[in-house]
Scaffold this motif. Structure first.
Motif, PDB file in Angstrom:
ATOM      1  N   TYR A  41       0.837  -1.208   0.000  1.00 23.04           N
ATOM      2  CA  TYR A  41       0.000   0.000   0.000  1.00 23.04           C
ATOM      3  C   TYR A  41       0.870   1.256   0.000  1.00 23.04           C
ATOM      4  O   TYR A  41       1.976   1.276   0.566  1.00 23.04           O
ATOM      5  CB  TYR A  41      -0.919   0.003   1.222  1.00 23.04           C
ATOM      6  N   CYS A  42       0.342   2.294  -0.641  1.00 29.45           N
ATOM      7  CA  CYS A  42       1.042   3.577  -0.662  1.00 29.45           C
ATOM      8  C   CYS A  42       0.861   4.282   0.688  1.00 29.45           C
ATOM      9  O   CYS A  42      -0.225   4.241   1.271  1.00 29.45           O
ATOM     10  CB  CYS A  42       0.507   4.464  -1.786  1.00 29.45           C
ATOM     11  N   ALA A  43       1.908   4.924   1.163  1.00 31.68           N
ATOM     12  CA  ALA A  43       1.840   5.564   2.480  1.00 31.68           C
ATOM     13  C   ALA A  43       2.747   6.779   2.531  1.00 31.68           C
ATOM     14  O   ALA A  43       3.699   6.911   1.746  1.00 31.68           O
ATOM     15  CB  ALA A  43       2.233   4.569   3.571  1.00 31.68           C
ATOM     16  N   ASP A  44       2.436   7.669   3.461  1.00 32.15           N
ATOM     17  CA  ASP A  44       3.277   8.817   3.780  1.00 32.15           C
ATOM     18  C   ASP A  44       4.214   8.381   4.900  1.00 32.15           C
ATOM     19  O   ASP A  44       3.754   8.040   6.001  1.00 32.15           O
ATOM     20  CB  ASP A  44       2.400   9.993   4.224  1.00 32.15           C
ATOM     21  N   THR A  45       5.531   8.372   4.632  1.00 31.79           N
ATOM     22  CA  THR A  45       6.463   7.885   5.659  1.00 31.79           C
ATOM     23  C   THR A  45       6.502   8.797   6.879  1.00 31.79           C
ATOM     24  O   THR A  45       7.036   8.426   7.922  1.00 31.79           O
ATOM     25  CB  THR A  45       7.883   7.746   5.075  1.00 31.79           C
ATOM     26  N   GLY A  46       5.915   9.998   6.764  1.00 26.84           N
ATOM     27  CA  GLY A  46       5.799  10.863   7.933  1.00 26.84           C
ATOM     28  C   GLY A  46       4.811  10.356   8.962  1.00 26.84           C
ATOM     29  O   GLY A  46       4.693  10.911  10.057  1.00 26.84           O
ATOM     30  N   ASP A  47       4.082   9.263   8.627  1.00 32.85           N
ATOM     31  CA  ASP A  47       3.109   8.689   9.557  1.00 32.85           C
ATOM     32  C   ASP A  47       3.699   7.601  10.439  1.00 32.85           C
ATOM     33  O   ASP A  47       2.978   6.987  11.229  1.00 32.85           O
ATOM     34  CB  ASP A  47       1.914   8.135   8.780  1.00 32.85           C
ATOM     35  N   HIS A  48       5.002   7.319  10.287  1.00 32.65           N
ATOM     36  CA  HIS A  48       5.650   6.379  11.198  1.00 32.65           C
ATOM     37  C   HIS A  48       5.557   6.909  12.628  1.00 32.65           C
ATOM     38  O   HIS A  48       5.697   8.110  12.870  1.00 32.65           O
ATOM     39  CB  HIS A  48       7.128   6.206  10.838  1.00 32.65           C
ATOM     40  N   THR A  49       5.332   6.019  13.578  1.00 33.43           N
ATOM     41  CA  THR A  49       5.329   6.431  14.984  1.00 33.43           C
ATOM     42  C   THR A  49       6.643   6.093  15.677  1.00 33.43           C
ATOM     43  O   THR A  49       6.803   6.350  16.869  1.00 33.43           O
ATOM     44  CB  THR A  49       4.166   5.753  15.746  1.00 33.43           C
ATOM     45  N   HIS A  50       7.585   5.494  14.932  1.00 34.31           N
ATOM     46  CA  HIS A  50       8.905   5.241  15.499  1.00 34.31           C
ATOM     47  C   HIS A  50       9.597   6.569  15.798  1.00 34.31           C
ATOM     48  O   HIS A  50       9.304   7.598  15.175  1.00 34.31           O
ATOM     49  CB  HIS A  50       9.743   4.409  14.534  1.00 34.31           C
ATOM     50  N   GLY A  51      10.537   6.538  16.733  1.00 32.52           N
ATOM     51  CA  GLY A  51      11.117   7.776  17.253  1.00 32.52           C
ATOM     52  C   GLY A  51      11.715   8.708  16.228  1.00 32.52           C
ATOM     53  O   GLY A  51      11.536   9.922  16.297  1.00 32.52           O
ATOM     54  N   ALA A  52      12.462   8.178  15.242  1.00 37.77           N
ATOM     55  CA  ALA A  52      13.133   9.028  14.261  1.00 37.77           C
ATOM     56  C   ALA A  52      12.735   8.627  12.856  1.00 37.77           C
ATOM     57  O   ALA A  52      12.426   7.457  12.589  1.00 37.77           O
ATOM     58  CB  ALA A  52      14.650   8.928  14.421  1.00 37.77           C
ATOM     59  N   GLN A  53      12.737   9.593  11.973  1.00 35.46           N
ATOM     60  CA  GLN A  53      12.456   9.362  10.556  1.00 35.46           C
ATOM     61  C   GLN A  53      13.669   9.850   9.774  1.00 35.46           C
ATOM     62  O   GLN A  53      14.027  11.028   9.836  1.00 35.46           O
ATOM     63  CB  GLN A  53      11.202  10.116  10.129  1.00 35.46           C
ATOM     64  N   LEU A  54      14.325   8.948   9.046  1.00 36.42           N
ATOM     65  CA  LEU A  54      15.531   9.288   8.297  1.00 36.42           C
ATOM     66  C   LEU A  54      15.182   9.496   6.828  1.00 36.42           C
ATOM     67  O   LEU A  54      14.662   8.594   6.172  1.00 36.42           O
ATOM     68  CB  LEU A  54      16.579   8.168   8.428  1.00 36.42           C
ATOM     69  N   ALA A  55      15.451  10.679   6.316  1.00 37.49           N
ATOM     70  CA  ALA A  55      15.245  10.962   4.896  1.00 37.49           C
ATOM     71  C   ALA A  55      16.446  10.465   4.100  1.00 37.49           C
ATOM     72  O   ALA A  55      17.546  10.286   4.646  1.00 37.49           O
ATOM     73  CB  ALA A  55      15.062  12.460   4.682  1.00 37.49           C
ATOM     74  N   SER A  56      16.252  10.229   2.825  1.00 34.02           N
ATOM     75  CA  SER A  56      17.357   9.800   1.972  1.00 34.02           C
ATOM     76  C   SER A  56      18.354  10.938   1.813  1.00 34.02           C
ATOM     77  O   SER A  56      17.978  12.093   1.611  1.00 34.02           O
ATOM     78  CB  SER A  56      16.830   9.362   0.609  1.00 34.02           C
ATOM     79  N   THR A  57      19.646  10.596   1.895  1.00 35.12           N
ATOM     80  CA  THR A  57      20.693  11.604   1.687  1.00 35.12           C
ATOM     81  C   THR A  57      21.237  11.571   0.266  1.00 35.12           C
ATOM     82  O   THR A  57      21.993  12.448  -0.129  1.00 35.12           O
ATOM     83  CB  THR A  57      21.858  11.388   2.668  1.00 35.12           C
ATOM     84  N   GLY A  58      20.897  10.529  -0.500  1.00 35.80           N
ATOM     85  CA  GLY A  58      21.314  10.461  -1.895  1.00 35.80           C
ATOM     86  C   GLY A  58      22.547   9.638  -2.160  1.00 35.80           C
ATOM     87  O   GLY A  58      22.832   9.283  -3.299  1.00 35.80           O
ATOM     88  N   SER A  59      23.323   9.310  -1.123  1.00 37.96           N
ATOM     89  CA  SER A  59      24.515   8.477  -1.325  1.00 37.96           C
ATOM     90  C   SER A  59      24.994   7.955   0.021  1.00 37.96           C
ATOM     91  O   SER A  59      24.522   8.365   1.080  1.00 37.96           O
ATOM     92  CB  SER A  59      25.634   9.268  -2.000  1.00 37.96           C
ATOM     93  N   TRP A  60      25.930   7.025  -0.025  1.00 38.02           N
ATOM     94  CA  TRP A  60      26.547   6.509   1.195  1.00 38.02           C
ATOM     95  C   TRP A  60      27.782   7.337   1.519  1.00 38.02           C
ATOM     96  O   TRP A  60      28.600   7.626   0.644  1.00 38.02           O
ATOM     97  CB  TRP A  60      26.956   5.047   1.030  1.00 38.02           C
ATOM     98  N   VAL A  61      27.916   7.724   2.763  1.00 40.38           N
ATOM     99  CA  VAL A  61      29.107   8.376   3.326  1.00 40.38           C
ATOM    100  C   VAL A  61      29.364   9.759   2.733  1.00 40.38           C
ATOM    101  O   VAL A  61      29.674  10.701   3.454  1.00 40.38           O
ATOM    102  CB  VAL A  61      30.365   7.476   3.162  1.00 40.38           C
ATOM    103  N   GLY A  62      29.197   9.925   1.414  1.00 43.46           N
ATOM    104  CA  GLY A  62      29.508  11.210   0.801  1.00 43.46           C
ATOM    105  C   GLY A  62      28.562  12.321   1.206  1.00 43.46           C
ATOM    106  O   GLY A  62      28.939  13.489   1.232  1.00 43.46           O
ATOM    107  N   ASP A  63      27.321  11.988   1.495  1.00 48.69           N
ATOM    108  CA  ASP A  63      26.325  13.004   1.877  1.00 48.69           C
ATOM    109  C   ASP A  63      25.777  12.670   3.256  1.00 48.69           C
ATOM    110  O   ASP A  63      25.348  11.539   3.505  1.00 48.69           O
ATOM    111  CB  ASP A  63      25.180  13.044   0.863  1.00 48.69           C
TER     112      ASP A  63
END
Length: 502
Positions: free
Chosen positions: A330-352
């Motif tokens: 199902y499609c969802a808004d990840t802002g609806d997670h009730t877990h403590g932190a929400q991590l957005a994509s940074t676009g790469s590993w380590v570099g960003d």
């Protein structure tokens, strides 16, 4: 002070200063002292604040009575951040707990610190409403070397290749053009206003099912965790955030403080899932929030993600799963997670790298355990650089004002800091605030309709009048009334007199 030291002397306190502002060779009223000086605020039990000048001289008469720490009464309303708590708002949130002095009237006298921060770091998901509701610092206009980038309802003038504090947002609203700086100015008080953030490196923490590198830790799978032992001086509320990288879709992170999980408030209210089709046709696409069955993010509306309900993860954030079908996604808004932190994509590993949104937590004096863990059923593998902990000081948006609080002296020289120009600016700003307030048009329409004996106009009648006032135009048959400018009374009057209810 250095110049006095060079002469073998010292700066001294003074009881009075002769000022002749019209004489370029005479004193202007500004004099050095070896005492500390600061701008404090006084917070009353209702949450209003007053500015106080703390100059610390030996003779109190140096500070004008109306801005002196204990006597100041220039109260004004501010909008407190977070849950609205302020020093003195409750017994638990006392003046002393926030390291503020307590005045004889029960008010809290607090030190201040002003911090400026970037509001938007990209413009892809920003709307005109976001710009108008979050940016308050005006500028004369964009620099000549900035690059204008048009979006729906606004233009961002970007310097260089990224959106930062130098970006200027241009917005047209009700016939006015605004140039707004991409900066928020925040005043923090008392506890934490002078405290530096504490940094706890990931490689020094305790990990489970995670990979430890020289300068960071990678959480490898669901239930991977990292835990720090954190020491703080005082019990109270603190802000924690994580510096991380994530080359994947946004992902949640469970947070535990001393064994108790921290939950966050979801962005939207819960709604039931809607089963569209196992293979949605084009007429069903894009799928909206809590609609399925989706195969990938591309089948979801903008800002939504396709959440895989695998054998371990049965929940979709923001959705009631009562009638969900097995193995449907199902499609969802990840802002609806009730877990403590929400991590957005940074676009790469380590570099960003990014910091997660700060989470308000309660810590006890001494040692605390802070644990971050990937929830069951999630396969994102964030890299954690460090944990940052800041004392959570009560804060509010820094309100602008034009007119100095230091009044002109009642003497022949007219010494002081108030000017006619500043008074005019302040008055003009207040009038603009009233004139462009969203409630002004319906207020005027109702009152003028009542003068024309329409005691109980219908909502449609009022809405027509409001639209005429705001657009400055009203069309009746082949006739057009008004000049197209906000607040045109000709258009508003025509909308009242020529309406079918008239």
């Amino acid at each position: 002070t250095n110049r006095c030291d060079a002469y073998g002397g010292d700066l001294c306190d003074y009881e009075s200063v002769s000022v002749r502002p019209s004489d370029d060779d005479f004193r202007k009223g500004y004099h050095w002292t070896n005492r500390d000086c600061a701008i404090n605020v006084k917070v009353n039990p209702e949450g209003y604040v007053a500015i106080a000048h703390d100059a610390g001289p030996s003779n109190d008469s140096i500070v004008p009575h109306h801005v002196e720490n204990y006597n100041t009464l220039n109260w004004f309303r501010v909008f407190w951040d977070g849950n609205g708590d302020y020093p003195g708002s409750s017994v638990e949130n006392s003046c002393a707990k926030n390291e503020c002095q307590t005045g004889s009237d029960g008010s809290c006298i607090c030190q201040t610190k002003v911090v400026e921060s970037i509001v938007f770091d990209d413009i892809e998901s920003v709307s005109k409403v976001d710009v108008m509701s979050k940016l308050f610092i005006g500028v004369l206009g964009p620099l000549s070397d900035s690059i204008p980038t048009a979006r729906d309802g606004f233009t961002a003038h970007i310097q260089g290749d990224k959106v930062d504090e130098g970006t200027i947002f241009e917005v047209e609203d009700q016939g006015r053009t605004f140039f707004l700086k991409n900066v928020r100015s925040t005043v923090s008080l008392g506890m934490g206003s002078e405290t530096q953030p504490q940094i706890f490196e990931a490689e020094d923490a305790t990990v489970a099912d995670a990979s430890v590198f020289r300068t960071f830790v990678q959480l490898d799978a669901d239930l991977s965790s990292i835990e720090w032992n954190v020491n703080v001086k005082n019990s109270g509320n603190y802000l924690i955030s994580f510096r991380y990288s994530l080359n994947a879709r946004p992902a949640p992170l469970s947070i535990f403080i001393n064994g108790v999980e921290v939950k966050r408030q979801p962005k939207n209210s819960l709604i039931h899932v809607v089963n569209k089709s196992g293979s949605p046709s084009s007429e069903h696409l894009p799928l909206q929030r809590c609609e399925g069955d989706c195969d990938d993010d591309g089948e979801c509306a903008d800002g939504l993600f396709c959440i895989d309900t695998n054998s371990e993860r049965k929940e979709v954030p923001g959705c009631r799963m009562d009638n969900a079908r097995p193995q449907w996604d199902y499609c969802a808004d990840t802002g609806d997670h009730t877990h403590g932190a929400q991590l957005a994509s940074t676009g790469s590993w380590v570099g960003d790298w990014l910091y997660s949104e700060p989470i308000e937590v309660t810590l006890v004096a001494g040692t605390n355990e802070v644990l971050a863990q990937i929830p069951l059923g999630y396969d994102a593998v964030p890299i954690i650089d460090h944990l940052k902990i800041e004392a959570h000081a009560p804060s509010f948006r820094n309100p602008p004002h034009f007119l100095s609080l230091i009044a002109d002296d009642n003497n022949s020289f007219g010494a002081g800091e108030q000017t006619l120009r500043d008074a005019q600016y302040e008055t003009e700003a207040v009038l603009d605030h009233y004139f462009y307030h969203p409630n002004l048009a319906p207020f005027l329409c109702n009152r003028i309709m009542q003068r024309f004996s329409f005691s109980n106009p219908s909502p449609r009648f009022v809405a027509s009048c409001v639209m005429a006032f705001r657009t400055g135009l009203y069309v009746s048959g082949s006739e057009t009334f008004g000049n197209g400018e906000y607040g045109n009374l000709e258009a508003m009057t025509a909308a009242i007199i020529l309406d079918k209810e008239a």
